[in-house]
Design a protein around this motif. Structure first.
Motif, PDB file in Angstrom:
ATOM      1  N   ILE A  26       8.385  34.674  -4.661  1.00  0.00           N
ATOM      2  CA  ILE A  26       9.663  34.547  -3.952  1.00  0.00           C
ATOM      3  C   ILE A  26       9.926  35.836  -3.159  1.00  0.00           C
ATOM      4  N   VAL A  27       9.699  36.978  -3.791  1.00  0.00           N
ATOM      5  CA  VAL A  27       9.894  38.261  -3.118  1.00  0.00           C
ATOM      6  C   VAL A  27       8.938  38.380  -1.930  1.00  0.00           C
ATOM      7  N   GLU A  28       7.719  37.899  -2.080  1.00  0.00           N
ATOM      8  CA  GLU A  28       6.751  37.935  -0.981  1.00  0.00           C
ATOM      9  C   GLU A  28       7.265  37.163   0.228  1.00  0.00           C
ATOM     10  N   VAL A  29       7.921  36.034  -0.004  1.00  0.00           N
ATOM     11  CA  VAL A  29       8.476  35.248   1.107  1.00  0.00           C
ATOM     12  C   VAL A  29       9.525  36.079   1.848  1.00  0.00           C
ATOM     13  N   PHE A  30      10.400  36.730   1.070  1.00  0.00           N
ATOM     14  CA  PHE A  30      11.414  37.577   1.698  1.00  0.00           C
ATOM     15  C   PHE A  30      10.768  38.714   2.484  1.00  0.00           C
ATOM     16  N   PHE A  31       9.744  39.326   1.915  1.00  0.00           N
ATOM     17  CA  PHE A  31       9.062  40.420   2.611  1.00  0.00           C
ATOM     18  C   PHE A  31       8.418  39.906   3.896  1.00  0.00           C
ATOM     19  N   TRP A  69      13.226  25.505  -8.182  1.00  0.00           N
ATOM     20  CA  TRP A  69      12.510  26.401  -9.107  1.00  0.00           C
ATOM     21  C   TRP A  69      13.405  27.574  -9.504  1.00  0.00           C
ATOM     22  N   ILE A  70      14.096  28.158  -8.523  1.00  0.00           N
ATOM     23  CA  ILE A  70      14.987  29.289  -8.803  1.00  0.00           C
ATOM     24  C   ILE A  70      16.073  28.871  -9.780  1.00  0.00           C
ATOM     25  N   ALA A  71      16.685  27.719  -9.549  1.00  0.00           N
ATOM     26  CA  ALA A  71      17.739  27.224 -10.446  1.00  0.00           C
ATOM     27  C   ALA A  71      17.196  26.969 -11.855  1.00  0.00           C
ATOM     28  N   MET A  72      16.005  26.399 -11.942  1.00  0.00           N
ATOM     29  CA  MET A  72      15.413  26.095 -13.249  1.00  0.00           C
ATOM     30  C   MET A  72      14.974  27.354 -14.005  1.00  0.00           C
ATOM     31  N   GLY A  75      18.333  31.121 -11.982  1.00  0.00           N
ATOM     32  CA  GLY A  75      19.050  31.542 -10.783  1.00  0.00           C
ATOM     33  C   GLY A  75      18.661  32.943 -10.352  1.00  0.00           C
ATOM     34  N   TRP A  76      19.390  33.448  -9.388  1.00  0.00           N
ATOM     35  CA  TRP A  76      19.044  34.745  -8.814  1.00  0.00           C
ATOM     36  C   TRP A  76      19.189  35.890  -9.810  1.00  0.00           C
ATOM     37  N   THR A  81      15.104  40.099 -14.776  1.00  0.00           N
ATOM     38  CA  THR A  81      14.220  40.130 -15.940  1.00  0.00           C
ATOM     39  C   THR A  81      12.751  40.100 -15.532  1.00  0.00           C
ATOM     40  N   TYR A  82      12.467  39.569 -14.361  1.00  0.00           N
ATOM     41  CA  TYR A  82      11.082  39.531 -13.891  1.00  0.00           C
ATOM     42  C   TYR A  82      10.569  40.941 -13.627  1.00  0.00           C
TER      43      TYR A  82
END
Length: 108
Positions: A26-31, A69-72, A75-76, A81-82
């Motif tokens: 997810i972070v890679e997409v933002f980057f 996936w984020i909701a499951m 959430g944000w 924790t990741y």
């Protein structure tokens, strides 16, 4: 705008594989999206409303492809924790903030 559609196609190919999805992806997409914004703005390919459209299209891409996936996965807030270290998370936020600032300055 062709660059926006091309970027979305690349994102679908690179990030569309849901079987290995995690917060890092997810972070890679933002980057990827922020880097595309910065590079296209620097080169004058995207400006003003085109940049806003780019951000909107990537926001929709993330919502459509990763929202469930984020909701499951909590959430944000769960992204904290990741990243085992708050320093890593703050670094990611700082990079995002810098990217947004550069985009803002390039559009003035």
């Amino acid at each position: 705008m062709p660059i926006i559609q091309t970027s979305l196609i690349v994102a679908r190919v690179v990030f569309g594989d849901m079987k290995d999805l995690n917060w890092g992806r997810i972070v890679e997409v933002f980057f990827f999206a922020s880097e595309m914004c910065i590079q296209t703005a620097k080169r004058g390919i995207l400006t003003g409303s085109d940049l806003r459209e780019f951000v909107l299209e990537f926001t929709l891409f993330i919502k459509e492809h990763f929202g469930k996936w984020i909701a499951m996965h909590g959430g944000w807030k769960a992204i904290l924790t990741y990243f085992s270290s708050p320093t890593v998370f703050v670094s990611v936020l700082a990079i995002s903030a810098i990217a947004m600032y550069v985009i803002y300055k390039l559009n003035q």
